[in-house]
Scaffold this motif. Structure first.
Motif, PDB file in Angstrom:
ATOM      1  N   HIS A 344      34.782  48.055  68.599  1.00 20.93           N
ATOM      2  CA  HIS A 344      35.981  48.711  67.926  1.00 20.93           C
ATOM      3  C   HIS A 344      37.248  47.975  68.274  1.00 20.93           C
ATOM      4  CE1 HIS A 344      32.941  51.798  68.035  1.00 20.93           C
ATOM      5  NE2 HIS A 344      32.955  51.710  69.478  1.00 20.93           N
ATOM      6  N   LEU A 347      40.638  49.583  67.071  1.00 17.00           N
ATOM      7  CA  LEU A 347      41.460  50.761  67.832  1.00 17.00           C
ATOM      8  C   LEU A 347      42.317  50.170  68.681  1.00 17.00           C
ATOM      9  CD1 LEU A 347      38.344  53.126  68.859  1.00 17.00           C
ATOM     10  CD2 LEU A 347      40.086  53.609  67.363  1.00 17.00           C
ATOM     11  N   ILE A 348      42.491  48.807  68.978  1.00 17.13           N
ATOM     12  CA  ILE A 348      43.403  48.442  69.977  1.00 17.13           C
ATOM     13  C   ILE A 348      44.526  47.912  69.206  1.00 17.13           C
ATOM     14  CG2 ILE A 348      43.776  46.762  71.766  1.00 17.13           C
ATOM     15  CD1 ILE A 348      40.697  46.359  72.007  1.00 17.13           C
ATOM     16  N   PRO A 349      45.727  48.261  69.691  1.00 18.09           N
ATOM     17  CA  PRO A 349      47.128  47.720  68.991  1.00 18.09           C
ATOM     18  C   PRO A 349      46.983  46.227  68.583  1.00 18.09           C
ATOM     19  CG  PRO A 349      47.740  49.000  70.802  1.00 18.09           C
ATOM     20  CD  PRO A 349      46.086  48.781  70.728  1.00 18.09           C
ATOM     21  N   LEU A 457      31.546  52.414  71.905  1.00 15.52           N
ATOM     22  CA  LEU A 457      32.026  53.813  72.377  1.00 15.52           C
ATOM     23  C   LEU A 457      30.952  54.813  72.615  1.00 15.52           C
ATOM     24  CD1 LEU A 457      35.590  54.278  71.183  1.00 15.52           C
ATOM     25  CD2 LEU A 457      34.926  54.086  73.462  1.00 15.52           C
ATOM     26  N   ILE A 461      30.232  57.367  75.769  1.00 18.47           N
ATOM     27  CA  ILE A 461      29.908  58.639  75.710  1.00 18.47           C
ATOM     28  C   ILE A 461      28.670  59.413  76.017  1.00 18.47           C
ATOM     29  CG2 ILE A 461      30.229  60.907  74.073  1.00 18.47           C
ATOM     30  CD1 ILE A 461      32.447  60.223  74.905  1.00 18.47           C
TER      31      ILE A 461
ATOM     32  N   LEU B 116      31.607  54.578  63.765  1.00 12.55           N
ATOM     33  CA  LEU B 116      31.416  53.644  64.923  1.00 12.55           C
ATOM     34  C   LEU B 116      30.306  52.578  64.791  1.00 12.55           C
ATOM     35  CD1 LEU B 116      31.414  56.730  67.330  1.00 12.55           C
ATOM     36  CD2 LEU B 116      33.372  55.174  67.081  1.00 12.55           C
ATOM     37  N   PHE B 268      46.739  53.296  72.199  1.00  7.85           N
ATOM     38  CA  PHE B 268      45.943  53.524  70.769  1.00  7.85           C
ATOM     39  C   PHE B 268      46.838  53.615  69.736  1.00  7.85           C
ATOM     40  CE2 PHE B 268      43.082  54.731  74.130  1.00  7.85           C
ATOM     41  CZ  PHE B 268      42.317  53.696  74.176  1.00  7.85           C
ATOM     42  N   ARG B 270      45.019  53.848  66.529  1.00  8.50           N
ATOM     43  CA  ARG B 270      44.319  54.928  65.591  1.00  8.50           C
ATOM     44  C   ARG B 270      43.467  55.778  66.359  1.00  8.50           C
ATOM     45  NH1 ARG B 270      41.315  51.132  62.364  1.00  8.50           N
ATOM     46  NH2 ARG B 270      40.186  52.797  62.066  1.00  8.50           N
ATOM     47  N   PHE B 271      43.430  56.909  65.842  1.00 12.41           N
ATOM     48  CA  PHE B 271      42.432  57.992  66.832  1.00 12.41           C
ATOM     49  C   PHE B 271      41.223  58.418  66.283  1.00 12.41           C
ATOM     50  CE2 PHE B 271      46.929  58.087  68.316  1.00 12.41           C
ATOM     51  CZ  PHE B 271      46.776  58.084  69.603  1.00 12.41           C
ATOM     52  N   ASP B 272      40.989  58.130  65.069  1.00 12.89           N
ATOM     53  CA  ASP B 272      39.963  58.734  64.096  1.00 12.89           C
ATOM     54  C   ASP B 272      38.365  58.273  64.962  1.00 12.89           C
ATOM     55  OD1 ASP B 272      40.288  56.124  63.630  1.00 12.89           O
ATOM     56  OD2 ASP B 272      39.111  56.054  61.789  1.00 12.89           O
ATOM     57  N   SER B 273      38.218  57.342  65.458  1.00 14.45           N
ATOM     58  CA  SER B 273      37.015  56.792  66.051  1.00 14.45           C
ATOM     59  C   SER B 273      37.031  57.531  67.503  1.00 14.45           C
ATOM     60  CB  SER B 273      36.913  55.326  66.505  1.00 14.45           C
ATOM     61  OG  SER B 273      36.956  54.852  65.372  1.00 14.45           O
ATOM     62  N   LEU B 274      38.351  57.474  68.134  1.00 15.05           N
ATOM     63  CA  LEU B 274      38.174  58.321  69.189  1.00 15.05           C
ATOM     64  C   LEU B 274      38.040  59.784  69.145  1.00 15.05           C
ATOM     65  CD1 LEU B 274      41.284  56.846  71.220  1.00 15.05           C
ATOM     66  CD2 LEU B 274      38.889  56.691  71.970  1.00 15.05           C
ATOM     67  N   VAL B 277      34.435  60.310  69.000  1.00 12.43           N
ATOM     68  CA  VAL B 277      33.446  60.207  70.077  1.00 12.43           C
ATOM     69  C   VAL B 277      33.767  61.402  71.195  1.00 12.43           C
ATOM     70  CG1 VAL B 277      33.777  58.798  72.001  1.00 12.43           C
ATOM     71  CG2 VAL B 277      33.523  57.553  70.157  1.00 12.43           C
ATOM     72  N   ILE B 278      34.962  61.731  70.983  1.00 12.12           N
ATOM     73  CA  ILE B 278      35.099  63.034  72.133  1.00 12.12           C
ATOM     74  C   ILE B 278      34.399  64.239  71.330  1.00 12.12           C
ATOM     75  CG2 ILE B 278      36.811  64.803  72.594  1.00 12.12           C
ATOM     76  CD1 ILE B 278      37.143  61.870  74.006  1.00 12.12           C
TER      77      ILE B 278
END
Lengths: 521, 366
Positions: A344, A347-349, A457, A461, B116, B268, B270-274, B277-278
């Motif tokens: 991913h 997701l990182i800046p 990821l 999880i 993902l 971060f 972007r948060f969509d994948s995060l 995942v959560i």
């Protein structure tokens, strides 16, 4: 068919074990009692233990009466002071008042007990087995001609070391007292620091061959009686020839041997044991081991340090949160890195991903291999530093650090970012106040890295869910291992992630079911 | 000491059971499913109304359970309906839960594949997920309750946090006009919005395990109230940010919403994948509870206490979850499951309650 064969084999083994038992039985059952005839008795004992070069026999006469006496002891193990200044002096200068009747049997015994012998610990035994085992454990056996009782005097006086600050659990503030190898000194320490009449110290023996003393320590009016019963039962079940260290006990009484997590807390620190006792937990001390065991234990206790209570509450709380954070990093640091880099990157800046990509240029391995190389070499270094003598160990650390940090990057085997990740992870795992928790997290880190490299990821999880599933199933002596994070009780959360000011901690942790729950009024 | 005769859960853990079971994959599509029928921004009203209805139903279920404090639904329905009808009903319920857990697992796999792990086969995603659930369910009701207590705060706090981060693209105008086309569309949407609360019936099965059995009305109230607040909040934010038209056209409106903003200056962007995942943890919770109830039912119908049922259910769930060919069929499956559960659990507890009342009266007369 196979299981039948197995069964047969089992039966064979059982039979042979039975036979062995039967062979042994006659020897154990013939109880040789002391006859009262000194020469005969001495011969009997000599036959049994006389071949040992350190067993000394000394015969002499009692004062002016002419009664023959023999003492048997182990040179250097039995208390020489007692022999020279008490036993020998007392008996040689004994002059029983002439009553007309010659001293015999009961009157002689009474005279020795009441007037002649000036020592406090005095046991009377009759069987050969008791005498030899007493002598072997450091007592002095006194045989008197014409008496069917043998006196066992005093205990072993082994050399002990001084009380130091424990090397494995350092702290800036707080008492610098750690346990030592001698059990008597340790229990005395406990008595001196826990001035409570309810402090109970119950003794039992473990080890079939080498019998060692194990004491169970608890607060009589706080501890949950069910818990105490459970601990006693588990200790009684221990059937092993010898326990070399309290860690043997730990492994024999723990709940789940398949779990990577320690289910018994071990500590050298006196204050840690004291505070555990005050919470209603039970401590075990084994003779010959400076490590006390504390049960039951939950995960949050393993992340606490006694120093949390010595610092003021704000600092203590922040440090505690820091510790949870570093436990998280120690467990998930490299795996999160692997997941982000290989699965991913979006997701990182953006700027960060560019610089990471730039440093990773020329590195021939995928992130998992890169991480494994680094992690393994760190583990190897740590193990090498531990086993070598201290001065060399340090230089190994420096050389290894240079090799891994500098040269590996220069050679293009790993990327500098990876070095940072691995180093931060390693340092994070050092902040954990209990050594064995650190080991558990280190093991799990590798598993987590594998999950991350397969599923990204999602794998992290999954691993987290697996870990939680395992933790919620785990119990330590009937207490859920994840308490007090679960079975929510506000009272117990006062001392979980945050450490509230002392005046607010009015009750003992409820998760241990203490009998007396009030800590502070 | 190590194993009490029967595992017990606290009232708080019972609330966790209800809440976590209601939450599930549904929330990711919730704004779309409700708005599709209503076609006005009034979905949140539908959510509120249906939430109130569901709360009432949950309380009825509680009252029913309190009449049989030491038995689960599987056991007391035989008393009320007779052995054969009761067993048949239990088997229906069990197959419903198998289907439900299969649906949850499949949705999880579909979203994971989409957001993902492109290119990873569905079975590879589902297998470890199923196995971990298997391992946990063997730990019994207490282990599950503890897991719920761990993942609930993590998921909920993280979800709320991300929702709040998106506040900057929220526009109240998107929610206006309120009741612009009258009450009718809202009433039409009531069934779909009630579907999102499927799971409140869990009390039928876990009431037996509760420590405290009297004065626990707060358990269903709180258990439904948490998702209720949560759902309304999500629907308001997502529709308010994306507008009705955009919400209806998106498969996963919540994830689209999270994708539609970027926060710079944080770790971060972007948060969509995060968030997905959560939220996988939350799906895991629903799946595990459904699996647990299904195995519990099998155990109690056949009155055997073995792990064999769990082992046999896992392949079954896998097979059922592979029935839908694509994502649209998965959604169809969701509709069928949801409608079924709504019919079953809104009417049945009421009927059972009345039957038990009648029986009681008969008994008194005699």
């Amino acid at each position: 068919m196979k299981w039948r064969r197995l069964n047969k084999n089992k039966m064979k083994i059982e039979e042979s074990a039975k036979k062995a038992k039967q062979d042994k039985q006659p020897f154990q059952e013939s109880i040789n009692e002391v006859t009262g005839n000194l020469t005969a008795d001495l011969n009997l004992i000599r036959k049994e233990i006389g071949h040992n070069s350190d067993v000394k026999f000394r015969e002499f006469q009692m004062g002016t009466t002419g009664i023959r006496i023999a003492i048997i002891f182990i040179d250097g193990f039995a208390d020489a002071d007692v022999i020279n200044n008490h036993i020998l002096v007392d008996f040689m200068s004994a002059s029983p008042k002439e009553t007309g009747h010659p001293l015999k049997n009961s009157s002689l015994k009474d005279y020795i007990k009441n007037q002649a012998l000036s020592v406090s610990g005095l046991n009377e035994v009759r069987t050969l087995k008791d005498i030899t085992s007493g002598v072997m454990f450091g007592s002095i056996a006194i045989l008197v001609d014409g008496l069917e009782d043998v006196f066992l005097v005093g205990g072993a006086k082994a050399k002990t070391r001084n009380i130091d600050e424990p090397a494995t659990e350092g702290s800036v503030r707080g008492p610098r007292v750690g346990f030592i190898e001698n059990l008597k000194d340790n229990t005395a320490l406990l008595r001196r620091h826990g001035k409570d009449q309810n402090l109970s110290i119950i003794s039992s023996q473990v080890g079939e061959r080498s019998k060692k003393e194990l004491v169970i320590i608890y607060m009589k009016d706080i501890v949950d009686p069910h818990l105490l019963e459970e601990v006693k039962q588990r200790i009684n079940k221990i059937k092993i020839d010898d326990v070399h260290d309290s860690s043997y006990i730990e492994q024999l009484i723990e709940d789940n041997f398949l779990s990577p997590f320690p289910q018994v807390q071990s500590t050298e620190r006196l204050d840690r044991v004291m505070s555990a006792l005050m919470e209603g937990r039970i401590a075990l001390l084994l003779d010959g081991s400076p490590f006390a065991l504390i049960v039951p234990v939950t995960f949050h206790m393993l992340l606490q340090s006694p120093e949390d209570y010595y610092e003021r509450w704000m600092a203590a709380t922040l440090i505690r949160i820091l510790r949870y954070f570093s436990a998280f990093i120690a467990l998930f640091g490299p795996s999160l890195y692997i997941a982000f880099i290989s699965f991913h990157p979006g997701l990182i800046p953006t700027k960060l991903i560019f610089s990471i990509a730039a440093t990773r240029e020329g590195v021939p391995f995928p992130p998992l291999i890169e991480a494994l190389i680094m992690e393994l070499s760190i583990e190897v270094l740590r193990e090498a530093g531990l086993r070598l003598p201290k001065p060399i160990g340090q230089s190994i650390g420096i050389v290894g650090g240079l090799v891994i940090g500098e040269a590996a990057v220069q050679a293009g085997i790993v990327s500098p970012i990876m070095v940072i990740v691995v180093a931060v992870t390693a340092i994070s795992s050092f902040t954990l106040p209990q050594y064995n928790v650190g080991i558990a997290l280190r093991m799990l880190r590798f598993a987590s890295m594998l999950f991350a490299s397969v599923f990204g990821l999602y794998g992290v999880i999954l691993f987290f869910l697996l870990l939680c599933s395992h933790l919620v199933r785990l119990k330590s002596f009937g207490i859920p291992y994840v308490s007090p994070a679960v079975s929510f009780r506000l009272n117990d959360w006062k001392d979980f992630m945050i450490r509230v000011p002392l005046f607010l901690m009015k009750r003992r942790p409820k998760l241990l079911h203490p009998k007396d729950s009030v800590r502070k009024r | 000491m190590t194993s009490s005769p029967l595992d017990r859960i606290t009232s708080y853990q019972a609330v966790m059971f209800i809440t976590n079971f209601i939450f599930g994959a549904g929330i990711l599509t919730l704004p779309r499913t409700t708005t599709e029928k209503i076609k006005t921004p009034d979905s949140w009203i539908a959510i509120i109304v249906s939430g109130l209805i569901i709360t009432l139903l949950a309380v009825i279920i509680l009252k029913l359970c309190q009449r049989y404090p030491n038995e689960t639904f599987y056991q007391f329905n035989q008393k009320l309906l007779g052995k054969w009808v009761g067993s048949l009903l239990s088997l229906t319920v069990i197959s419903y839960y198998i289907a439900l857990s299969a649906y949850e697992v499949r949705t999880m796999a579909e979203t994971t594949r989409l957001f993902l792990l492109q290119g990873t086969p569905t079975w590879a995603i589902m297998m470890p997920f199923l196995w971990i659930g298997l391992y946990l369910v063997q730990g019994g009701v207490n282990a599950i309750a503890r897991l719920l207590e761990i993942i609930f705060p993590i998921t909920v706090i993280f979800f709320l946090l991300v929702m709040f981060l998106g506040m900057k693209i929220f526009e109240v105008d998107n929610l206006r006009p309120v009741l612009g086309s009258g009450v009718k569309p809202v009433l039409k949407g009531l069934t779909t919005s009630s579907l999102s609360f499927a799971g409140f019936e869990i009390l039928l099965f876990i009431f037996m395990f509760m420590k405290e059995k009297n004065k626990v009305t707060k358990v269903p109230l709180l258990g439904v109230a948490i998702p209720f607040i949560y759902y309304s909040f999500t629907v308001v934010i997502v529709i308010g940010s994306l507008s009705v038209d955009a919400v209806v056209s998106q498969t996963w409106p919540v994830l689209t919403f999270v994708r539609s903003f970027e926060i710079t200056g944080l770790l971060f962007e972007r948060f969509d994948s995060l968030i997905l995942v959560i939220w996988i943890m939350q799906i895991f919770a629903t799946y595990v509870i459904a699996l647990f109830i299904a195995t519990l039912g099998l155990k109690q119908i056949f009155s055997k206490s073995t792990h064999a049922f769990i082992y046999s259910l896992i392949p079954l769930i896998y097979l059922v979850s592979m029935i839908p060919k694509n994502i649209n069929e998965v959604f169809k499956m969701a509709d069928i499951i949801g409608n079924f559960s709504l019919c079953l659990f809104s009417i049945m507890p009421l009927i059972l309650f009345i039957i038990s009342k009648v029986k009681e009266r008969k008994y008194e007369k005699m």
